[in-house]
Scaffold this active site. Structure first.
Site, PDB file in Angstrom:
ATOM      1  N   ARG A  82      -6.236 -40.213  13.136  1.00 47.21           N
ATOM      2  CA  ARG A  82      -7.042 -39.508  14.126  1.00 47.21           C
ATOM      3  C   ARG A  82      -8.503 -39.536  13.704  1.00 47.21           C
ATOM      4  O   ARG A  82      -8.848 -39.258  12.566  1.00 47.21           O
ATOM      5  CB  ARG A  82      -6.579 -38.069  14.296  1.00 47.21           C
ATOM      6  CG  ARG A  82      -7.479 -37.335  15.279  1.00 47.21           C
ATOM      7  CD  ARG A  82      -6.921 -36.063  15.767  1.00 47.21           C
ATOM      8  NE  ARG A  82      -7.933 -35.343  16.538  1.00 47.21           N
ATOM      9  CZ  ARG A  82      -7.782 -34.136  16.994  1.00 47.21           C
ATOM     10  NH1 ARG A  82      -6.653 -33.494  16.781  1.00 47.21           N
ATOM     11  NH2 ARG A  82      -8.741 -33.546  17.674  1.00 47.21           N
ATOM     12  N   ASP A  96      -2.415 -35.024  17.932  1.00 44.31           N
ATOM     13  CA  ASP A  96      -3.101 -33.725  17.933  1.00 44.31           C
ATOM     14  C   ASP A  96      -2.044 -32.664  17.648  1.00 44.31           C
ATOM     15  O   ASP A  96      -1.027 -32.607  18.336  1.00 44.31           O
ATOM     16  CB  ASP A  96      -3.757 -33.479  19.295  1.00 44.31           C
ATOM     17  CG  ASP A  96      -4.550 -32.189  19.347  1.00 44.31           C
ATOM     18  OD1 ASP A  96      -5.194 -31.849  18.340  1.00 44.31           O
ATOM     19  OD2 ASP A  96      -4.524 -31.520  20.397  1.00 44.31           O
ATOM     20  N   ASP A  98      -1.624 -28.528  17.032  1.00 41.82           N
ATOM     21  CA  ASP A  98      -2.279 -27.221  17.134  1.00 41.82           C
ATOM     22  C   ASP A  98      -1.286 -26.100  16.897  1.00 41.82           C
ATOM     23  O   ASP A  98      -0.170 -26.120  17.435  1.00 41.82           O
ATOM     24  CB  ASP A  98      -2.880 -27.024  18.528  1.00 41.82           C
ATOM     25  CG  ASP A  98      -4.078 -27.906  18.804  1.00 41.82           C
ATOM     26  OD1 ASP A  98      -4.882 -28.127  17.868  1.00 41.82           O
ATOM     27  OD2 ASP A  98      -4.220 -28.378  19.947  1.00 41.82           O
TER      28      ASP A  98
END
Length: 165
Positions: A82, A96, A98
């Site tokens: 990333r 991603d 989170d």
């Protein structure tokens, strides 16, 4: 392993399913995966891109603190390639991860917000979260995930993604 956390995982670069599966393998090296939602295909949120995302939510059990878990998730993102976008928080990404919830903690700091500050505005997070934790109560609002999904104003389309073998 005493801490429970819900993690949102998304990808819109390369083989999105393989990217998510690799991140789950890495995540399981230091935590126990308790449950995992189905895969959902969604439009980009917060910016325009030709590539749709695949998103899921996993429930994990871990011995790490919220801040240590965040560090581990950032390491997974970096290990998978990333790139940090200095111009915007919203950009295409190979992976991603989170933290949505961590136990019943509410944390508001420069590097970590729990519950995730955009949780309430994102169907692509709430749909898979609803699948595995519809009755989980948000410590900020005291509302169940089912109610957060009803209240969400996001009009972005979220579709169940069928993996063809």
């Amino acid at each position: 392993m005493k801490n429970i956390s819900y993690i949102s995982i998304g990808s819109n670069i390369g083989n999105r399913i393989i990217n998510i599966e690799k991140s789950i393998v890495k995540l399981s090296s230091f935590s126990k995966i308790i449950s995992q939602s189905s895969f959902y295909e969604t439009q980009p949120w917060g910016y325009v891109d030709d590539n749709n995302y695949i998103n899921i939510v996993v429930k994990i059990q871990t011995n790490f603190s919220a801040y240590s878990l965040l560090s581990k998730l950032k390491n997974i993102e970096q290990d998978m390639g990333r790139k940090k976008n200095i111009n915007s928080n919203y950009a295409a990404r190979i992976i991603d991860l989170d933290i949505l919830f961590f136990n019943d903690l509410v944390i508001c700091s420069d590097i970590l917000n729990i519950p995730h500050k955009e949780l309430y505005n994102r169907n692509f997070v709430l749909e898979p979260l609803f699948e595995i934790a519809s009755s989980h109560k948000c410590p900020n609002t005291n509302k169940k995930v089912s109610q957060l999904l009803i209240d969400c104003q996001d009009l972005t389309k979220v579709s169940l993604y069928k993996i063809i073998n």
